[in-house]
Design a protein around this motif. Sequence first.
Motif, PDB file in Angstrom:
ATOM      1  N   HIS A  47      28.857  49.869  58.974  1.00 19.33           N
ATOM      2  CA  HIS A  47      29.083  48.501  59.462  1.00 19.33           C
ATOM      3  C   HIS A  47      28.330  47.460  58.642  1.00 19.33           C
ATOM      4  CE1 HIS A  47      25.392  49.872  61.390  1.00 19.33           C
ATOM      5  NE2 HIS A  47      25.066  48.617  61.582  1.00 19.33           N
ATOM      6  N   PHE A  48      27.288  47.882  57.893  1.00 19.61           N
ATOM      7  CA  PHE A  48      26.628  46.916  57.017  1.00 19.61           C
ATOM      8  C   PHE A  48      26.773  47.285  55.538  1.00 19.61           C
ATOM      9  CE2 PHE A  48      23.173  49.998  57.731  1.00 19.61           C
ATOM     10  CZ  PHE A  48      22.669  50.158  56.449  1.00 19.61           C
ATOM     11  N   VAL A  49      27.274  48.493  55.233  1.00 20.47           N
ATOM     12  CA  VAL A  49      27.489  48.897  53.844  1.00 20.47           C
ATOM     13  C   VAL A  49      28.835  48.381  53.330  1.00 20.47           C
ATOM     14  CG1 VAL A  49      27.836  50.867  52.293  1.00 20.47           C
ATOM     15  CG2 VAL A  49      26.032  50.948  54.025  1.00 20.47           C
ATOM     16  N   MET A  50      29.895  48.521  54.136  1.00 18.00           N
ATOM     17  CA  MET A  50      31.237  48.211  53.667  1.00 18.00           C
ATOM     18  C   MET A  50      31.545  46.714  53.558  1.00 18.00           C
ATOM     19  SD  MET A  50      32.217  51.166  52.938  1.00 18.00           S
ATOM     20  CE  MET A  50      33.768  50.562  52.285  1.00 18.00           C
ATOM     21  N   PRO A  51      31.119  45.839  54.508  1.00 17.29           N
ATOM     22  CA  PRO A  51      31.488  44.421  54.389  1.00 17.29           C
ATOM     23  C   PRO A  51      31.127  43.759  53.059  1.00 17.29           C
ATOM     24  CG  PRO A  51      30.684  44.849  56.597  1.00 17.29           C
ATOM     25  CD  PRO A  51      30.457  46.105  55.807  1.00 17.29           C
ATOM     26  N   PRO A  52      29.905  43.956  52.495  1.00 15.50           N
ATOM     27  CA  PRO A  52      29.637  43.339  51.188  1.00 15.50           C
ATOM     28  C   PRO A  52      30.582  43.836  50.098  1.00 15.50           C
ATOM     29  CG  PRO A  52      27.595  44.042  52.233  1.00 15.50           C
ATOM     30  CD  PRO A  52      28.695  44.625  53.033  1.00 15.50           C
ATOM     31  N   LEU A  53      30.915  45.132  50.136  1.00  8.29           N
ATOM     32  CA  LEU A  53      31.844  45.665  49.142  1.00  8.29           C
ATOM     33  C   LEU A  53      33.237  45.083  49.339  1.00  8.29           C
ATOM     34  CD1 LEU A  53      30.752  49.433  49.217  1.00  8.29           C
ATOM     35  CD2 LEU A  53      30.030  47.644  47.627  1.00  8.29           C
ATOM     36  N   LEU A  54      33.658  44.933  50.597  1.00  8.42           N
ATOM     37  CA  LEU A  54      34.954  44.328  50.884  1.00  8.42           C
ATOM     38  C   LEU A  54      34.988  42.871  50.455  1.00  8.42           C
ATOM     39  CD1 LEU A  54      35.555  45.893  54.405  1.00  8.42           C
ATOM     40  CD2 LEU A  54      37.004  46.235  52.398  1.00  8.42           C
ATOM     41  N   ARG A  55      33.857  42.186  50.597  1.00  9.73           N
ATOM     42  CA  ARG A  55      33.788  40.778  50.196  1.00  9.73           C
ATOM     43  C   ARG A  55      33.985  40.649  48.689  1.00  9.73           C
ATOM     44  NH1 ARG A  55      29.475  39.944  52.545  1.00  9.73           N
ATOM     45  NH2 ARG A  55      30.321  39.215  54.538  1.00  9.73           N
ATOM     46  N   ILE A  56      33.412  41.591  47.936  1.00 12.25           N
ATOM     47  CA  ILE A  56      33.558  41.551  46.476  1.00 12.25           C
ATOM     48  C   ILE A  56      35.012  41.819  46.082  1.00 12.25           C
ATOM     49  CG2 ILE A  56      32.915  42.708  44.335  1.00 12.25           C
ATOM     50  CD1 ILE A  56      30.169  43.224  45.574  1.00 12.25           C
ATOM     51  N   SER A  57      35.599  42.868  46.675  1.00 14.41           N
ATOM     52  CA  SER A  57      36.988  43.195  46.325  1.00 14.41           C
ATOM     53  C   SER A  57      37.953  42.122  46.803  1.00 14.41           C
ATOM     54  CB  SER A  57      37.378  44.545  46.933  1.00 14.41           C
ATOM     55  OG  SER A  57      37.318  44.500  48.347  1.00 14.41           O
ATOM     56  N   GLY A  58      37.572  41.372  47.854  1.00 16.58           N
ATOM     57  CA  GLY A  58      38.436  40.315  48.361  1.00 16.58           C
ATOM     58  C   GLY A  58      38.658  39.198  47.363  1.00 16.58           C
ATOM     59  N   ARG A  59      37.743  39.048  46.419  1.00 12.66           N
ATOM     60  CA  ARG A  59      37.885  37.996  45.404  1.00 12.66           C
ATOM     61  C   ARG A  59      39.055  38.262  44.475  1.00 12.66           C
ATOM     62  NH1 ARG A  59      31.407  37.795  43.839  1.00 12.66           N
ATOM     63  NH2 ARG A  59      30.682  36.994  45.859  1.00 12.66           N
ATOM     64  N   ALA A  60      39.498  39.536  44.441  1.00  9.17           N
ATOM     65  CA  ALA A  60      40.615  39.879  43.551  1.00  9.17           C
ATOM     66  C   ALA A  60      41.967  39.578  44.179  1.00  9.17           C
ATOM     67  CB  ALA A  60      40.546  41.359  43.185  1.00  9.17           C
ATOM     68  N   LEU A  61      41.986  39.113  45.430  1.00 12.79           N
ATOM     69  CA  LEU A  61      43.245  38.868  46.120  1.00 12.79           C
ATOM     70  C   LEU A  61      43.850  37.506  45.802  1.00 12.79           C
ATOM     71  CD1 LEU A  61      42.447  40.359  49.653  1.00 12.79           C
ATOM     72  CD2 LEU A  61      43.585  41.453  47.721  1.00 12.79           C
ATOM     73  N   GLY A  62      43.145  36.687  45.072  1.00  9.40           N
ATOM     74  CA  GLY A  62      43.678  35.385  44.693  1.00  9.40           C
ATOM     75  C   GLY A  62      43.298  34.294  45.679  1.00  9.40           C
ATOM     76  N   ASN A  63      43.725  33.067  45.374  1.00 11.13           N
ATOM     77  CA  ASN A  63      43.376  31.906  46.193  1.00 11.13           C
ATOM     78  C   ASN A  63      44.505  31.439  47.097  1.00 11.13           C
ATOM     79  OD1 ASN A  63      40.742  31.656  45.091  1.00 11.13           O
ATOM     80  ND2 ASN A  63      41.600  30.676  43.260  1.00 11.13           N
ATOM     81  N   GLY A  64      45.590  32.200  47.164  1.00 16.19           N
ATOM     82  CA  GLY A  64      46.675  31.829  48.054  1.00 16.19           C
ATOM     83  C   GLY A  64      46.272  32.001  49.512  1.00 16.19           C
ATOM     84  N   PRO A  65      47.014  31.364  50.436  1.00 16.68           N
ATOM     85  CA  PRO A  65      46.653  31.450  51.860  1.00 16.68           C
ATOM     86  C   PRO A  65      46.665  32.882  52.384  1.00 16.68           C
ATOM     87  CG  PRO A  65      48.830  30.453  51.571  1.00 16.68           C
ATOM     88  CD  PRO A  65      48.196  30.513  50.224  1.00 16.68           C
ATOM     89  N   SER A  66      47.635  33.698  51.963  1.00 15.71           N
ATOM     90  CA  SER A  66      47.702  35.088  52.431  1.00 15.71           C
ATOM     91  C   SER A  66      46.497  35.880  51.935  1.00 15.71           C
ATOM     92  CB  SER A  66      48.996  35.755  51.959  1.00 15.71           C
ATOM     93  OG  SER A  66      50.126  35.103  52.494  1.00 15.71           O
ATOM     94  N   GLY A  67      46.147  35.702  50.657  1.00 15.54           N
ATOM     95  CA  GLY A  67      45.009  36.422  50.101  1.00 15.54           C
ATOM     96  C   GLY A  67      43.693  36.005  50.726  1.00 15.54           C
ATOM     97  N   ARG A  68      43.527  34.693  50.930  1.00 15.44           N
ATOM     98  CA  ARG A  68      42.272  34.216  51.522  1.00 15.44           C
ATOM     99  C   ARG A  68      42.109  34.705  52.953  1.00 15.44           C
ATOM    100  NH1 ARG A  68      43.647  29.140  49.280  1.00 15.44           N
ATOM    101  NH2 ARG A  68      43.934  28.282  51.382  1.00 15.44           N
ATOM    102  N   LEU A  69      43.186  34.686  53.730  1.00 17.89           N
ATOM    103  CA  LEU A  69      43.111  35.170  55.107  1.00 17.89           C
ATOM    104  C   LEU A  69      42.847  36.670  55.149  1.00 17.89           C
ATOM    105  CD1 LEU A  69      45.918  33.249  57.024  1.00 17.89           C
ATOM    106  CD2 LEU A  69      43.469  33.214  57.495  1.00 17.89           C
ATOM    107  N   ALA A  70      43.495  37.417  54.253  1.00 21.59           N
ATOM    108  CA  ALA A  70      43.269  38.865  54.210  1.00 21.59           C
ATOM    109  C   ALA A  70      41.815  39.176  53.884  1.00 21.59           C
ATOM    110  CB  ALA A  70      44.195  39.510  53.178  1.00 21.59           C
ATOM    111  N   ALA A  71      41.249  38.467  52.906  1.00 19.43           N
ATOM    112  CA  ALA A  71      39.851  38.687  52.537  1.00 19.43           C
ATOM    113  C   ALA A  71      38.911  38.337  53.687  1.00 19.43           C
ATOM    114  CB  ALA A  71      39.506  37.858  51.300  1.00 19.43           C
TER     115      ALA A  71
END
Length: 462
Positions: free
Chosen positions: A247-271
Amino acid sequence: MIAVIREHASTIVVSALSSLFAVTLTLFTGILTAAIDPAVIEAGGTFRVVLMMVALIFILIALYVGAIVTANTFSTIIAGRTRTIALLRLIGASAARVRARVAGEGLAMGLLGAVLGFGIAEALCAAAVTWGPDAGWLPAGRDYPLFDPLTVVAVAIVALTTWVAAWSGSRRVGRVSPIAATGAAVELPADRAGRRPARTVWAVILLIIGVALLAIGIVLGLMTPLALFIAFMGGLFSFTGIALGAHFVMPPLLRISGRALGNGPSGRLAAANAVRFPERSARSTIGLVIGVTLITMFAVALASYETMTLQAFASDPRLAADFTATLAVTTGVFTGLVGFSGVIAAVGLVNTLSLSVLQRTRELGLLRALGFTGAQVRRMVLAESAQMTLTALVFGLVLGVFYGWTAAQTLLGFQTGLMAPAIPWPIIGGIVVCGIALALIAAAAPARRAIRVSPIAALAAQ
């Protein structure tokens, strides 16, 4: 009853796969023993004992992964039943009684899946001994066993493991208050999920102990192969710490990978969704991390072991060639066995994502009401799946390479000294391709479900 089975489809599939794996390995151990020496079955020879020990290791791995997937599934189910549970509490039901009911569902679904897996395993083994001699796979004229008392024990263990996992996954029942009856599904937000002091402290302690034992094992491995046992305990402690502290290991990693989703509304909401509820994201990803880590660990360990051993056999080319041929078969068998645990973990990811989308009907309806198109909602669900799968893949690959190299280094380091890990790129590439396919499969059904409900109906859902 049909609705309950549909809700617990993943639990039934996971328990069926675990039972199928355990029963098939047990029966094929007896079949292989009979194929080599028919007298060994009755004499209880050493060969059968050794095979059973190897099979037991892989059965335990499958049960371990299955238990984590089942516990995560039930945690997600409980989050979706918050309002129902709160109403039961409101009319006088105790938390223990509600939790016992949920655990009972786990036992029933686990037993159903275990029996189903037992039947499939028996059918596969019967087919093997029927057509195997004609196809040249097995010697003819042997009495191949199609039943072993240990298979009944395996079915019982799978069912009990599912019950324990369901009990563990339903622990949040006690935290559901009657006032929650006014809401819908409840997941702990990031600020509350981070305040889990006991769980976090234990995770950090296990991680520190594990890393220390791994370091000691690597150093001692330069002197004795017995250091492998120290490194094994280090890997067990450290990975348990990672799983406990997901619960505290995965969120920072997910936050980093979320940057690869782009700046569109769908990508930002998914991240944002991936880190908004850390426990849900951790449940979705940690099972896949375990599967990828196991497959990568065995592949890297065997590849590094081969490299180190060939270096030791450099003066004897014939012996080196024989070793390479034997190890190639061993690598294929071990990768297939451990890969079965990866399949179980993949089922967990697909089911958890499906449940989370189902429980977010009102949220998705609100997005549609605010102007999101069906295509944008579909892209958002696909992006969430891609983000979680990518994070689990990369993290699992890193852990697997490290653990695999440590295993080989502590076993043969006294002969070769420190060496870089050998990376089996075909297997790594296969894992990545399977991960990409998994992301698409995991998002397909939830994405269709997300855009099927009209905005008005979704906003009216409770």
